[in-house]
Design a protein around this motif. Structure first.
Motif, PDB file in Angstrom:
ATOM      1  N   PRO A 192       0.814  -1.216   0.000  1.00 37.58           N
ATOM      2  CA  PRO A 192       0.000   0.000   0.000  1.00 37.58           C
ATOM      3  C   PRO A 192       0.845   1.263   0.000  1.00 37.58           C
ATOM      4  O   PRO A 192       1.814   1.388   0.759  1.00 37.58           O
ATOM      5  CB  PRO A 192      -0.808  -0.125   1.298  1.00 37.58           C
ATOM      6  N   VAL A 193       0.506   2.195  -0.875  1.00 42.08           N
ATOM      7  CA  VAL A 193       1.181   3.495  -0.970  1.00 42.08           C
ATOM      8  C   VAL A 193       0.379   4.505  -0.156  1.00 42.08           C
ATOM      9  O   VAL A 193      -0.817   4.698  -0.396  1.00 42.08           O
ATOM     10  CB  VAL A 193       1.299   3.958  -2.430  1.00 42.08           C
ATOM     11  N   LEU A 194       1.023   5.146   0.815  1.00 40.50           N
ATOM     12  CA  LEU A 194       0.332   6.064   1.712  1.00 40.50           C
ATOM     13  C   LEU A 194       0.408   7.511   1.250  1.00 40.50           C
ATOM     14  O   LEU A 194      -0.443   8.322   1.614  1.00 40.50           O
ATOM     15  CB  LEU A 194       0.922   5.952   3.125  1.00 40.50           C
ATOM     16  N   GLY A 195       1.416   7.863   0.457  1.00 35.85           N
ATOM     17  CA  GLY A 195       1.571   9.238  -0.018  1.00 35.85           C
ATOM     18  C   GLY A 195       2.898   9.398  -0.722  1.00 35.85           C
ATOM     19  O   GLY A 195       3.706   8.465  -0.793  1.00 35.85           O
ATOM     20  N   GLY A 196       3.129  10.590  -1.243  1.00 32.92           N
ATOM     21  CA  GLY A 196       4.374  10.844  -1.957  1.00 32.92           C
ATOM     22  C   GLY A 196       4.685  12.329  -2.026  1.00 32.92           C
ATOM     23  O   GLY A 196       3.798  13.172  -1.877  1.00 32.92           O
ATOM     24  N   VAL A 197       5.962  12.627  -2.237  1.00 30.45           N
ATOM     25  CA  VAL A 197       6.417  14.013  -2.367  1.00 30.45           C
ATOM     26  C   VAL A 197       7.412  14.076  -3.518  1.00 30.45           C
ATOM     27  O   VAL A 197       8.308  13.227  -3.629  1.00 30.45           O
ATOM     28  CB  VAL A 197       7.085  14.525  -1.070  1.00 30.45           C
ATOM     29  N   VAL A 198       7.248  15.079  -4.367  1.00 24.00           N
ATOM     30  CA  VAL A 198       8.135  15.294  -5.506  1.00 24.00           C
ATOM     31  C   VAL A 198       9.131  16.395  -5.162  1.00 24.00           C
ATOM     32  O   VAL A 198       8.749  17.442  -4.631  1.00 24.00           O
ATOM     33  CB  VAL A 198       7.327  15.698  -6.756  1.00 24.00           C
ATOM     34  N   GLY A 199      10.405  16.147  -5.463  1.00 28.53           N
ATOM     35  CA  GLY A 199      11.412  17.201  -5.369  1.00 28.53           C
ATOM     36  C   GLY A 199      11.919  17.505  -3.972  1.00 28.53           C
ATOM     37  O   GLY A 199      12.115  18.674  -3.626  1.00 28.53           O
ATOM     38  N   VAL A 200      12.164  16.492  -3.131  1.00 33.24           N
ATOM     39  CA  VAL A 200      12.819  16.713  -1.845  1.00 33.24           C
ATOM     40  C   VAL A 200      14.317  16.440  -1.998  1.00 33.24           C
ATOM     41  O   VAL A 200      14.769  15.893  -3.010  1.00 33.24           O
ATOM     42  CB  VAL A 200      12.236  15.799  -0.747  1.00 33.24           C
ATOM     43  N   GLN A 201      15.079  16.848  -1.001  1.00 32.47           N
ATOM     44  CA  GLN A 201      16.506  16.540  -0.971  1.00 32.47           C
ATOM     45  C   GLN A 201      16.733  15.375  -0.019  1.00 32.47           C
ATOM     46  O   GLN A 201      16.320  15.430   1.143  1.00 32.47           O
ATOM     47  CB  GLN A 201      17.315  17.748  -0.510  1.00 32.47           C
ATOM     48  N   VAL A 202      17.368  14.336  -0.498  1.00 34.64           N
ATOM     49  CA  VAL A 202      17.730  13.184   0.332  1.00 34.64           C
ATOM     50  C   VAL A 202      19.243  13.066   0.293  1.00 34.64           C
ATOM     51  O   VAL A 202      19.824  12.786  -0.761  1.00 34.64           O
ATOM     52  CB  VAL A 202      17.059  11.891  -0.163  1.00 34.64           C
ATOM     53  N   ASP A 203      19.870  13.323   1.434  1.00 39.84           N
ATOM     54  CA  ASP A 203      21.339  13.349   1.527  1.00 39.84           C
ATOM     55  C   ASP A 203      21.926  14.266   0.459  1.00 39.84           C
ATOM     56  O   ASP A 203      22.951  13.954  -0.172  1.00 39.84           O
ATOM     57  CB  ASP A 203      21.908  11.934   1.377  1.00 39.84           C
ATOM     58  N   GLY A 204      21.270  15.407   0.231  1.00 36.84           N
ATOM     59  CA  GLY A 204      21.770  16.420  -0.694  1.00 36.84           C
ATOM     60  C   GLY A 204      21.401  16.214  -2.141  1.00 36.84           C
ATOM     61  O   GLY A 204      21.651  17.088  -2.970  1.00 36.84           O
ATOM     62  N   ALA A 205      20.783  15.082  -2.487  1.00 38.90           N
ATOM     63  CA  ALA A 205      20.427  14.794  -3.879  1.00 38.90           C
ATOM     64  C   ALA A 205      18.932  15.000  -4.074  1.00 38.90           C
ATOM     65  O   ALA A 205      18.124  14.594  -3.236  1.00 38.90           O
ATOM     66  CB  ALA A 205      20.818  13.363  -4.242  1.00 38.90           C
ATOM     67  N   ARG A 206      18.581  15.609  -5.188  1.00 41.31           N
ATOM     68  CA  ARG A 206      17.172  15.836  -5.502  1.00 41.31           C
ATOM     69  C   ARG A 206      16.491  14.494  -5.766  1.00 41.31           C
ATOM     70  O   ARG A 206      16.939  13.697  -6.606  1.00 41.31           O
ATOM     71  CB  ARG A 206      17.068  16.754  -6.710  1.00 41.31           C
ATOM     72  N   THR A 207      15.372  14.244  -5.062  1.00 47.71           N
ATOM     73  CA  THR A 207      14.769  12.919  -5.044  1.00 47.71           C
ATOM     74  C   THR A 207      13.255  13.034  -4.970  1.00 47.71           C
ATOM     75  O   THR A 207      12.719  13.960  -4.356  1.00 47.71           O
ATOM     76  CB  THR A 207      15.275  12.115  -3.820  1.00 47.71           C
ATOM     77  N   ASP A 208      12.572  12.092  -5.607  1.00 48.84           N
ATOM     78  CA  ASP A 208      11.134  11.916  -5.416  1.00 48.84           C
ATOM     79  C   ASP A 208      10.934  10.763  -4.435  1.00 48.84           C
ATOM     80  O   ASP A 208      11.686   9.784  -4.451  1.00 48.84           O
ATOM     81  CB  ASP A 208      10.431  11.612  -6.735  1.00 48.84           C
ATOM     82  N   LEU A 209       9.911  10.864  -3.601  1.00 45.57           N
ATOM     83  CA  LEU A 209       9.784   9.933  -2.476  1.00 45.57           C
ATOM     84  C   LEU A 209       8.354   9.415  -2.379  1.00 45.57           C
ATOM     85  O   LEU A 209       7.399  10.185  -2.483  1.00 45.57           O
ATOM     86  CB  LEU A 209      10.185  10.655  -1.185  1.00 45.57           C
ATOM     87  N   LEU A 210       8.215   8.107  -2.208  1.00 44.64           N
ATOM     88  CA  LEU A 210       6.926   7.486  -1.915  1.00 44.64           C
ATOM     89  C   LEU A 210       6.979   6.891  -0.508  1.00 44.64           C
ATOM     90  O   LEU A 210       7.954   6.220  -0.139  1.00 44.64           O
ATOM     91  CB  LEU A 210       6.593   6.374  -2.909  1.00 44.64           C
TER      92      LEU A 210
END
Length: 623
Positions: A486-504
């Motif tokens: 199950p996918v609970l949500g997502g965010v486009v364009g965050v920084q993860v350890d300094g790298a631009r990342t999309d996250l689910l």
């Protein structure tokens, strides 16, 4: 006022540009040119981009099945009559959609100052569950919003303006330089417009009452929110679990109708529930005020029963199947009956729960604990209690015993299901029951309690063998679907350890997808939305897609990216901070650290920020 809002939005861009030019005027020509370009881009350009982004009106239309006049003459005749009663032209088209709602949509132009053709979107659940008088009432009400008779020639524009600002203002980023003045003007607009909007809605209610009868108009106000709530319940409890396993029922809307028939008491309770207060941009007055206004024109006596609304359409079941193909596309999912759909969904949920528990036991025992056989071995050796106390070190002894019994019962049930000895028997009205193949109830609570005791675990093993349960049995490898998490949500364009990342945010962990460049931000959002819709497998890889070339290419693009899946089971600690921007720090059991930060152009899928906050809060509480 709407034109003033738009003028204010662009006037502040012009004002900043004038200030920049005044600052540059005293400088020598060559120096002014060298300074002007970066300064204009940095200041006026930033404000221009923030204003364009804030004022952009984009609203995806719901998926549905258009219904032409020749295909449903009775429906169109009713709509023409409703338009005549409301004093407006009939809609340009009618589309049947999956939601339990009815609305007239119009493409907004120039920020709502102008509008395009109007389209009626009518929910199939209304045709399934209501009689014709209620559908007549809701259609007449929605069409009346475009009538000048409700408040003069500018009444339709006023409504478009409120709808436009209701979409624009919540989307203005908190740190947007264009935001403060636009929000202040919008608050003034709302304060001035609210009495007029409420009067418009009450007038639309009177149009509905005059066309369909006051009883029907009042019933729509009570039944509409209740029916929407029942549909949300249907999606959450009945449809979503099986959808996540890679299946789709053969008759989604037929299932919804059966649930309505079986849970009439819940529908009655929802009708009597206190309504939620209207949102700040909701043009409707409080429900009690609307019902009181209709009561004044409602004659005494019971409402006369009407014919089912489904008779307005020649083939309602066929329309439901056509709508299902559009609203719930099969893709790579397998189409099955409701019984199999529910059974597989319940087993997948049990397997996820068991997997998390077995991981915890394995860490505490220092050795792999893979299933019911290993757990009963620990019980026979007298080690299960000690391992469980390590896992649940903050619980009293009696609660630890309860957790042990619950886990063993879960594992025994899975073993019985995997062995083909048991199955789930679904009920539309209550909790599913675990039964043996002949339909008799399978009691596992007492055997689970006995299996936790070293003195009686052998007897339980013998009983399980006698009824055909193989404790080492696992899920069938021939299963024709791929279970999604199950996918609970997502965010486009965050920084993860300094790298631009999309996250689910998944039920079992975080899926990190390397982001596309900022210039392709909207493509990134579409890509992440597609990934969330298609589903994610337990290992974090995208679910398989159907064969057509276009879809296969899109999936291949996702698979080629260097995705990273971080299971919650691998998280040691987690914390959230907010110092200007949102930030989360996740420490892993292998010593690694994951730092997630929002950026200026981060954008959530529905519920994305809340899902990430809830996940980190859960990890903080449980680690």
């Amino acid at each position: 006022m709407l034109a003033g809002f738009l003028a204010v939005a662009w006037a502040q861009v012009a004002a900043v540009l004038v200030v920049v030019l005044l600052v540059l005027e005293p400088l020598p020509g060559e120096l002014a040119l060298q300074v002007a370009v970066p300064l204009v881009i940095a200041v006026a350009g930033l404000l221009w981009w923030a204003t364009v982004r804030a004022l952009r009106l984009r609203r995806p239309l719901p998926a549905g099945v258009p219904v032409l006049r020749q295909h449903a003459p009775a429906l169109w005749t009713m709509i023409d009559d409703a338009a005549l009663a409301a004093g407006v032209k009939p809609p340009a088209g009618v589309t049947i959609v999956a939601g339990a709602t009815a609305t007239v949509a119009q493409r907004l132009r120039l920020g709502g100052l102008a509008g395009g053709p109007r389209e009626l979107y009518l929910g199939l659940p209304l045709l399934q569950a209501w009689d014709e008088s209620r559908v007549r009432a809701v259609v007449a009400h929605e069409l009346a919003h475009g009538s000048p008779a409700l408040g003069g020639r500018f009444a339709p524009m006023a409504r478009r303006g409120r709808l436009a600002l209701g979409r624009i203002v919540p989307r203005i980023p908190r740190r947007s330089p264009a935001g403060p003045l636009l929000r202040a003007w919008a608050r003034w607009y709302r304060a001035v417009d609210t009495p007029f909007s409420h009067a418009q809605e009450l007038a639309a209610d009177r149009v509905a009452a005059g066309f369909a009868g006051p009883h029907a108009a009042a019933a729509v106000l009570r039944d509409g929110p209740a029916l929407e709530a029942m549909q949300q319940l249907f999606h959450a409890e009945y449809l979503s679990p099986g959808w996540q396993t890679g299946l789709v029922p053969d008759d989604v809307f037929g299932g919804f109708l059966r649930m309505l028939a079986a849970r009439g008491d819940d529908m009655t309770a929802l009708r009597g529930r206190e309504p939620e207060p209207p949102g700040e941009w909701d043009p409707h007055p409080p429900l009690a005020e609307r019902l009181a206004a209709l009561a004044e024109i409602t004659p005494e006596g019971p409402e006369q029963p009407g014919r089912p609304a489904g008779e307005l359409v020649p083939d309602l079941p066929g329309l439901g199947r056509a709508l299902q193909a559009v609203a719930f596309p099969v893709g790579a999912r397998a189409v099955v009956g409701w019984d199999e759909f529910f059974g597989v969904a319940r087993i997948a949920e049990m397997e996820r729960e068991a997997d998390a528990s077995l991981r915890a036991l394995s860490r505490a025992a220092g050795a792999p604990v893979t299933g019911a056989a290993d757990v009963l071995d620990l019980a026979a050796d007298g080690r299960l209690r000690k391992v469980a106390e390590t896992v649940f070190d903050d619980l009293p002894a009696d609660e630890v015993s309860g957790r042990i019994t619950d886990l063993i019962a879960l594992l025994l049930a899975l073993a019985a299901l995997h062995s083909g000895v048991a199955r789930w028997r679904h009920s539309w009205t209550g909790t599913a029951e675990l039964v043996v193949i002949d339909g008799s109830y399978l009691e596992l609570q007492e055997p689970a309690e006995a299996a936790g005791d070293p003195a009686t675990v052998g007897e339980v093993r013998a009983w399980l063998t006698s009824i055909g349960v193989d404790l080492t049995a696992s899920a069938s490898t021939a299963r024709h679907h791929s279970a999604r998490v199950p996918v609970l949500g997502g965010v486009v364009g965050v920084q993860v350890d300094g790298a631009r990342t999309d996250l689910l945010v998944l039920e079992t962990g975080l899926l990190l997808v390397p982001a596309l460049p900022r210039t392709r931000h909207h493509e990134s959002k579409r890509r992440l939305t597609r990934l969330a819709t298609d589903g994610v497998l337990p290992d974090g890889s995208p679910a398989p897609e159907p064969a057509p070339a276009a879809t296969a290419t899109a999936t291949a693009t996702l698979e080629k990216t260097d995705n990273r899946f971080v299971p919650f089971a691998d998280v040691a600690t987690a914390s959230a901070t907010r110092n200007g921007r949102r930030s989360w720090e996740i420490n892993l059991r292998d010593g690694g650290t994951l730092t997630v930060r929002s950026t200026l152009d981060s954008e959530e899928l529905p519920g994305g920020w809340a899902a990430l906050d809830d996940a980190v809060a859960f990890l903080t509480r449980t680690r």
